[in-house]
Design an enzyme around this catalytic site. Structure first.
Site: not given
Ligand SMILES: Cc1cc2nc3c(=O)[nH]c(=O)nc-3n(C[C@H](O)[C@H](O)[C@H](O)COP(=O)(O)OP(=O)(O)OC[C@H]3O[C@@H](n4cnc5c(N)ncnc54)[C@H](O)[C@@H]3O)c2cc1C
Length: 380
Positions: A123, A126, A129, A156, A337, A361
């Site tokens: 979907l 560039p 989005g 992906s 830590g 998403e």
């Protein structure tokens, strides 16, 4: 809704056992080596996880969205990035199953459900989005083909997938000019960008997908011309639940690792889990996770019931589960830590993997946009 059935407990336990054996021992190394674990994904598919909420006549498991949430959470306890790719594969496969005609379902879905073939969802571009309806990839009709030109960004699985579910512009500007095409790997005119270097999700590739004069048969269009944006958004309702579930699983694993660590680690003559200030932080982590999980299940039940407010609930649950999941994982790192910062302990990978769930998403700002638009429309 708040008590899992025996079947659901069995499904969750099956996924967790699989994750413990097939994913957890390797996840840190896969992340370091940027290894996409195709064999492990195919092993998950052999257990029915390649087409979880796809119909059984084409090889799916015919399960519910709530079942899927249980599975993605369980898998993500071992590796959020692997679970998240599987969630995108499931979303894309479901889109073909749900909106494709019988020939299309029989042509593509069985090999996707078995994961002989992998799927990607295309979907983002560039220049588009969050404002996905502004996409520009053009598909121009030429007889019984479309000629596709343009570029998708951040995809992906790209370069490894066999099937690309691609949103293209076949008509005027805006959401109503968008259609959905299935484009197969190997089609002349299809190429890929470099595998992006990124903060997390290193177990799956992210690449640009480039279309140059690519010819796609009209019979590869899913749904009617102009229905593509609706199809893309329908996929995302479930995709958002899945990604939320992946955040819960990562955070749950981080909490469990923290409990074991604090039982062993001593400071000022006491075990860390004997300091009440730290005990309260553990309690808050568990409370936040349980609240997010309960809400995610509520949204999944709404989507299963096709409730009128399912889209808003999925957006709300995505926002809550991915924000709370990230915060709990980050808190787990703090409670380890300096060791939490070292990759061997597996915590910093979880934090890196979960960070992107707040972005993709639909960003968590866009989740608020969906909810606020619905609120204001109701008010009017
Ligand atoms: C690792 C990774 C994998 C991905 N995988 C896929 C995939 O498989 N398929 C796919 O199609 N896409 C994929 N994406 C893309 C992802 O969905 C987008 O990055 C995301 O939707 C945001 O778009 P953008 O990056 O262009 O940011 P922009 O839209 O440019 O947003 C930038 C910032 O502005 C905010 N913003 C934008 N508009 C508004 C507004 N109206 N109100 C308030 N805030 C706003 C955003 O929330 C964000 O904080 C992936 C991204 C990543 C990082």
């Amino acid at each position: 809704m708040f008590t899992l059935s025996e079947d659901q407990i069995a499904i969750r336990d099956m996924a967790r056992d699989f994750a413990n054996v097939e994913l957890a021992p390797y996840a840190v190394e896969w992340d370091e080596k940027k290894h996409f674990p195709k064999d492990a994904l195919r092993a998950a598919a052999a257990l029915g996880m390649g087409g979880i909420y796809v119909k059984e006549d084409v090889g799916g498991s015919g399960l519910s969205r709530l079942d899927a949430a249980l599975i993605f959470e369980a898998l993500a306890t071992a590796c959020p990035g692997t679970s998240a790719y599987l969630s995108i594969h499931n979303m894309s496969t479901w889109m073909i199953d749900r909106f494709g005609d019988d020939d299309q379902r029989r042509r593509w879905v069985p090999k996707l459900a078995s994961m002989e073939h992998f799927a990607s969802y295309c979907l983002t571009e560039p220049g588009a989005g969050s404002d996905a309806a502004a996409l520009k990839t053009k598909a121009v009709r030429d007889g019984d083909h479309y000629i596709v030109d343009g570029q998708k960004q951040f995809i992906s699985g790209a370069g490894e997938s066999d099937v690309y579910v691609v949103m293209v512009r076949t008509g005027a500007e805006g959401p109503k000019g968008i259609s959905t095409l299935v484009i197969e790997a190997g089609t002349p005119g299809l190429s890929f960008g470099a595998n992006e270097k990124k903060m997390g999700w290193n177990v799956q590739p992210t690449r640009a997908v480039i279309f140059e004069g690519l010819r796609v048969p009209v019979e590869n269009r899913i749904g009617a011309e102009g229905e593509g944006f609706k199809i893309a958004m329908a996929g995302l309702d479930g995709g958002r639940l899945n990604i939320g579930a992946c955040s819960l699983g990562g955070a749950q694993a981080a909490l469990e690792k923290t409990l074991s660590y604090m039982r062993e680690r001593k400071a000022f003559g006491k075990r860390l889990d004997e300091f009440q200030a730290l005990q309260f932080r553990l309690a808050d982590m568990a409370i936040e996770l349980e609240a997010a999980r309960t809400f995610l299940w509520r949204a999944a039940a709404a989507l299963d019931a096709k409730a009128a407010d399912a889209t808003q609930l999925c957006a709300m649950a995505k926002r809550v589960a991915t924000d709370r999941g990230f915060e709990v994982a980050n808190e787990a790192l703090q409670l380890h830590g300096g060791y939490g910062y070292l990759s061997d302990y597996g915590i910093e990978k979880i934090v890196r993997d979960l960070r992107v769930h707040q972005i993709l998403e639909g960003t968590n700002e866009i989740m608020r946009l969906i909810v606020s638009r619905a609120l204001i429309a109701q008010g009017n």
